[in-house]
Design a protein around this motif. Structure first.
Motif, PDB file in Angstrom:
ATOM      1  N   THR A 125       0.849  -1.186   0.000  1.00  0.00           N
ATOM      2  CA  THR A 125       0.000   0.000   0.000  1.00  0.00           C
ATOM      3  C   THR A 125       0.884   1.234   0.000  1.00  0.00           C
ATOM      4  O   THR A 125       2.079   1.147   0.306  1.00  0.00           O
ATOM      5  CB  THR A 125      -0.986   0.010   1.183  1.00  0.00           C
ATOM      6  OG1 THR A 125      -1.944   1.053   0.960  1.00  0.00           O
ATOM      7  CG2 THR A 125      -0.280   0.204   2.509  1.00  0.00           C
ATOM      8  N   ALA A 126       0.303   2.340  -0.359  1.00  0.00           N
ATOM      9  CA  ALA A 126       1.044   3.599  -0.370  1.00  0.00           C
ATOM     10  C   ALA A 126       1.378   3.986   1.069  1.00  0.00           C
ATOM     11  O   ALA A 126       0.531   3.874   1.957  1.00  0.00           O
ATOM     12  CB  ALA A 126       0.218   4.694  -1.030  1.00  0.00           C
ATOM     13  N   THR A 127       2.596   4.446   1.273  1.00  0.00           N
ATOM     14  CA  THR A 127       2.989   4.847   2.633  1.00  0.00           C
ATOM     15  C   THR A 127       2.136   6.004   3.134  1.00  0.00           C
ATOM     16  O   THR A 127       1.905   6.124   4.332  1.00  0.00           O
ATOM     17  CB  THR A 127       4.480   5.227   2.707  1.00  0.00           C
ATOM     18  OG1 THR A 127       4.734   6.283   1.777  1.00  0.00           O
ATOM     19  CG2 THR A 127       5.373   4.049   2.401  1.00  0.00           C
ATOM     20  N   LYS A 128       1.636   6.834   2.232  1.00  0.00           N
ATOM     21  CA  LYS A 128       0.811   7.969   2.662  1.00  0.00           C
ATOM     22  C   LYS A 128      -0.694   7.685   2.589  1.00  0.00           C
ATOM     23  O   LYS A 128      -1.493   8.583   2.810  1.00  0.00           O
ATOM     24  CB  LYS A 128       1.159   9.219   1.856  1.00  0.00           C
ATOM     25  CG  LYS A 128       0.838   9.141   0.373  1.00  0.00           C
ATOM     26  CD  LYS A 128       1.280  10.416  -0.333  1.00  0.00           C
ATOM     27  CE  LYS A 128       0.989  10.324  -1.814  1.00  0.00           C
ATOM     28  NZ  LYS A 128       1.495  11.487  -2.530  1.00  0.00           N
ATOM     29  N   HIS A 146      10.232  -1.768   1.204  1.00  0.00           N
ATOM     30  CA  HIS A 146       9.740  -0.499   0.642  1.00  0.00           C
ATOM     31  C   HIS A 146      10.223  -0.368  -0.797  1.00  0.00           C
ATOM     32  O   HIS A 146      11.328  -0.802  -1.121  1.00  0.00           O
ATOM     33  CB  HIS A 146      10.252   0.699   1.457  1.00  0.00           C
ATOM     34  CG  HIS A 146       9.635   0.800   2.807  1.00  0.00           C
ATOM     35  ND1 HIS A 146      10.072   0.071   3.890  1.00  0.00           N
ATOM     36  CD2 HIS A 146       8.593   1.535   3.249  1.00  0.00           C
ATOM     37  CE1 HIS A 146       9.331   0.362   4.936  1.00  0.00           C
ATOM     38  NE2 HIS A 146       8.435   1.254   4.586  1.00  0.00           N
ATOM     39  N   ARG A 147       9.390   0.260  -1.626  1.00  0.00           N
ATOM     40  CA  ARG A 147       9.741   0.490  -3.022  1.00  0.00           C
ATOM     41  C   ARG A 147       8.796   1.559  -3.571  1.00  0.00           C
ATOM     42  O   ARG A 147       7.745   1.811  -3.008  1.00  0.00           O
ATOM     43  CB  ARG A 147       9.626  -0.834  -3.771  1.00  0.00           C
ATOM     44  CG  ARG A 147       9.599  -0.751  -5.266  1.00  0.00           C
ATOM     45  CD  ARG A 147       9.864  -2.095  -5.933  1.00  0.00           C
ATOM     46  NE  ARG A 147       8.650  -2.849  -6.179  1.00  0.00           N
ATOM     47  CZ  ARG A 147       8.633  -4.139  -6.415  1.00  0.00           C
ATOM     48  NH1 ARG A 147       9.736  -4.839  -6.415  1.00  0.00           N
ATOM     49  NH2 ARG A 147       7.513  -4.755  -6.668  1.00  0.00           N
ATOM     50  N   GLY A 152       5.589   6.781  -9.170  1.00  0.00           N
ATOM     51  CA  GLY A 152       6.344   7.554  -8.194  1.00  0.00           C
ATOM     52  C   GLY A 152       5.772   7.502  -6.787  1.00  0.00           C
ATOM     53  O   GLY A 152       6.207   8.263  -5.911  1.00  0.00           O
ATOM     54  N   GLU A 153       4.831   6.589  -6.537  1.00  0.00           N
ATOM     55  CA  GLU A 153       4.219   6.461  -5.212  1.00  0.00           C
ATOM     56  C   GLU A 153       5.072   5.558  -4.330  1.00  0.00           C
ATOM     57  O   GLU A 153       5.398   4.430  -4.713  1.00  0.00           O
ATOM     58  CB  GLU A 153       2.814   5.866  -5.357  1.00  0.00           C
ATOM     59  CG  GLU A 153       1.975   5.918  -4.117  1.00  0.00           C
ATOM     60  CD  GLU A 153       1.571   7.334  -3.763  1.00  0.00           C
ATOM     61  OE1 GLU A 153       1.838   7.730  -2.607  1.00  0.00           O
ATOM     62  OE2 GLU A 153       0.987   8.025  -4.616  1.00  0.00           O
ATOM     63  N   ALA A 154       5.442   6.042  -3.149  1.00  0.00           N
ATOM     64  CA  ALA A 154       6.203   5.233  -2.194  1.00  0.00           C
ATOM     65  C   ALA A 154       5.281   4.169  -1.603  1.00  0.00           C
ATOM     66  O   ALA A 154       4.191   4.479  -1.120  1.00  0.00           O
ATOM     67  CB  ALA A 154       6.774   6.118  -1.096  1.00  0.00           C
ATOM     68  N   LEU A 155       5.728   2.921  -1.674  1.00  0.00           N
ATOM     69  CA  LEU A 155       4.934   1.791  -1.189  1.00  0.00           C
ATOM     70  C   LEU A 155       5.609   1.115  -0.011  1.00  0.00           C
ATOM     71  O   LEU A 155       6.839   1.061   0.059  1.00  0.00           O
ATOM     72  CB  LEU A 155       4.760   0.748  -2.298  1.00  0.00           C
ATOM     73  CG  LEU A 155       4.123   1.191  -3.606  1.00  0.00           C
ATOM     74  CD1 LEU A 155       4.144   0.046  -4.611  1.00  0.00           C
ATOM     75  CD2 LEU A 155       2.707   1.697  -3.374  1.00  0.00           C
ATOM     76  N   VAL A 156       4.803   0.580   0.880  1.00  0.00           N
ATOM     77  CA  VAL A 156       5.286  -0.298   1.932  1.00  0.00           C
ATOM     78  C   VAL A 156       4.675  -1.667   1.664  1.00  0.00           C
ATOM     79  O   VAL A 156       3.484  -1.784   1.373  1.00  0.00           O
ATOM     80  CB  VAL A 156       4.936   0.215   3.356  1.00  0.00           C
ATOM     81  CG1 VAL A 156       3.435   0.397   3.543  1.00  0.00           C
ATOM     82  CG2 VAL A 156       5.494  -0.719   4.420  1.00  0.00           C
ATOM     83  N   PHE A 157       5.509  -2.693   1.715  1.00  0.00           N
ATOM     84  CA  PHE A 157       5.055  -4.072   1.540  1.00  0.00           C
ATOM     85  C   PHE A 157       4.926  -4.690   2.928  1.00  0.00           C
ATOM     86  O   PHE A 157       5.808  -4.529   3.766  1.00  0.00           O
ATOM     87  CB  PHE A 157       6.048  -4.870   0.699  1.00  0.00           C
ATOM     88  CG  PHE A 157       6.019  -4.497  -0.756  1.00  0.00           C
ATOM     89  CD1 PHE A 157       5.431  -5.328  -1.694  1.00  0.00           C
ATOM     90  CD2 PHE A 157       6.587  -3.310  -1.200  1.00  0.00           C
ATOM     91  CE1 PHE A 157       5.396  -4.978  -3.036  1.00  0.00           C
ATOM     92  CE2 PHE A 157       6.565  -2.956  -2.532  1.00  0.00           C
ATOM     93  CZ  PHE A 157       5.969  -3.786  -3.455  1.00  0.00           C
TER      94      PHE A 157
END
Length: 171
Positions: A125-128, A146-147, A152-157
């Protein structure tokens, strides 16, 4: 109440695409960008043909969906070899009524744990994102990677390991 969870077919692509667009529209307004928000019906149809797309229907209307990608379908740079949950959405008209929890539980418990005996699952999901990370943490997921996505959306797995039920002693 007539309600069911089914595996989607290619004929469901337009309805599922419309559901995804409606559900993700509020996130785009918050400047949260998942790749499906720029997808199309044909992309959804291809995913339905290649992955397992679950759809929860209430009175034959699709009100929630989630997709499971299996390890043999994942890209070579996937951060885990577990099944991957994505495209989780609930129709905005049905939010807060438990349909999201129901379809995620079905994917985790019935499809992955009971039927396929998967050792766990992961998602991103998006970190924000304003609330999804907290929801997943409450469901037992733990962040592990994280990726940034193609937009360009920062994601957390986050992943969730399933613990097998203890085997009873046979005597």
């Amino acid at each position: 109440m007539s309600q069911s969870i089914q595996v989607a077919t290619p004929d469901d692509a337009e309805e599922i695409f419309a559901l995804l667009q409606r559900a993700y529209a509020s996130l785009v307004a918050l400047d949260v960008h998942f790749t499906i928000s720029q997808g199309n019906v044909e992309q959804v149809r291809r995913v339905i043909e290649q992955e397992t797309v679950l759809v929860l229907r209430k009175w034959k209307r699709a009100v929630a969906t989630v997709t499971v990608r299996f390890p043999w379908q994942q890209e070579t740079d996937a951060p885990s070899s577990l099944p991957f949950i994505h495209w989780f959405a609930v129709d905005p008209d049905y939010k807060g009524q438990g349909y999201g929890r129901e379809i995620i539980s079905y994917a985790e418990d019935t499809l992955l744990k009971q039927t396929l005996k998967a050792p766990g699952v992961y998602l991103a999901t998006a970190t924000k994102h304003p609330w999804l990370s907290e929801l997943y943490l409450r469901r037992g997921y733990q962040p592990f990677y994280h990726r940034t996505n193609a937009l360009g959306e920062a994601l957390v797995f986050l992943k969730k390991e399933f613990h097998p039920q203890p085997i009873a002693n046979i005597a």
